[in-house]
Scaffold this active site. Sequence first.
Site, short mmCIF file in Angstrom:
data_model
loop_
_atom_site.label_atom_id
_atom_site.label_comp_id
_atom_site.label_asym_id
_atom_site.label_seq_id
_atom_site.Cartn_x
_atom_site.Cartn_y
_atom_site.Cartn_z
N GLU A 1 -65.28 57.73 -28.58
CA GLU A 1 -66.29 58.39 -27.74
C GLU A 1 -65.83 59.94 -27.25
O GLU A 1 -66.35 60.78 -27.60
CB GLU A 1 -66.99 57.57 -26.90
N ARG B 1 -42.15 51.22 -45.46
CA ARG B 1 -41.46 52.18 -46.23
C ARG B 1 -42.23 52.99 -47.10
O ARG B 1 -42.06 54.30 -47.37
CB ARG B 1 -39.94 51.93 -46.95
#
Length: 362
Positions: free
Chosen positions: A80, A238
């Site tokens: 918000e 990774r």
Amino acid sequence: MNTSLLGKSKHSIIQSHTQDSVQTMGWSQSEVQFMTRALEVAEIGRGRVSPNPLVGCVLVKDGEIIAEGWHDHLGGLHAEQMAIHDAEQKGHSPNGSTAYITLEPCNHFGRTPPCTEALMWAGINKAIIAHYDPNPTVRGQGIQVLKDAGIEVETGLLEAEAANQMREFLYWCEHRRPIVTVKLAVDKHGSVDDRSQSAGRFTSEGCLDAVHQLRKECDAILVGVETIIRDDPSLNIRRVPAERQPLRIVIDPNGRIPQDCKVLTDGGETMVLSEDFSNLPALLNRLGDMEIQRLMVEGGPVTIKHFLSAGLVDEFYLVQAESEHQTPYPSGISIHVLDEAGLQYNTDLLWGNETVQFFHRC
């Protein structure tokens, strides 16, 4: 969820709606479209905000979206607040707009100020909320505060889709323990390892990318000590971008873990369970207290079987490779075993060159 890597499962689809189904639910087509967009932008935060839930927000004025926001990272703006900031950055006033929010706004001070205050300050005149917040720190208070401030509030638009999107958070709020996700790769005959050679991966590069995406969406990764001894895996992320790494957990009741293994020497966080390990339900409760909401179990087959036999697996990714091991090590995990554990086949996915059967708890 990154559907390009993990495929489309029941947990990764924001379902579409026809005009007829929308009308029977009492929502207009445009309202559904706006909330669908809020769900879409919420996905940007996947793998980055846990233990907070995924949340999206769009601000609508005169039938047009003027701003969008999502919870992007821990300590950052909530959805918000980001949407309000986005409106101001674009030169739009949020005053008088309608906020479409996937989760009830918070009404407490945490890492950020309350979202209810931000909405009131911005002059929002209506909030349409997909799902209430079951967290005891909120639980209806956000909605009531908005109503008390004179803001019109409606709830329940695409509630099921919102619940599906933040299922780990909702499950943790109810059970205070994580969802358990298992990934197991086997060759064409169900073997998990070729004992005729050194340990190594036997799936495609694309499959490995998908596994790393799945790791990104989990808070912790668990293996038994045999996997550490045989494979010496890193158990980290990774191959896809990641802002954080999951906790590594090794079950090692007899203290056999090599002190030079990667999970103990690479600087990452690892929990080794030895004398303090009693049973799996107690472990899940402990992880729940640590706000771990999704646990990925990667091996080996003995450890996975313990989770299955205890009825603790919620979803299972069975990766079927086309390779054939010369000296196979059978997994001992069949469709029948999964069925006995309360898991039901849902769909086939494609990870790289491998077909993946996805099972989930009935």
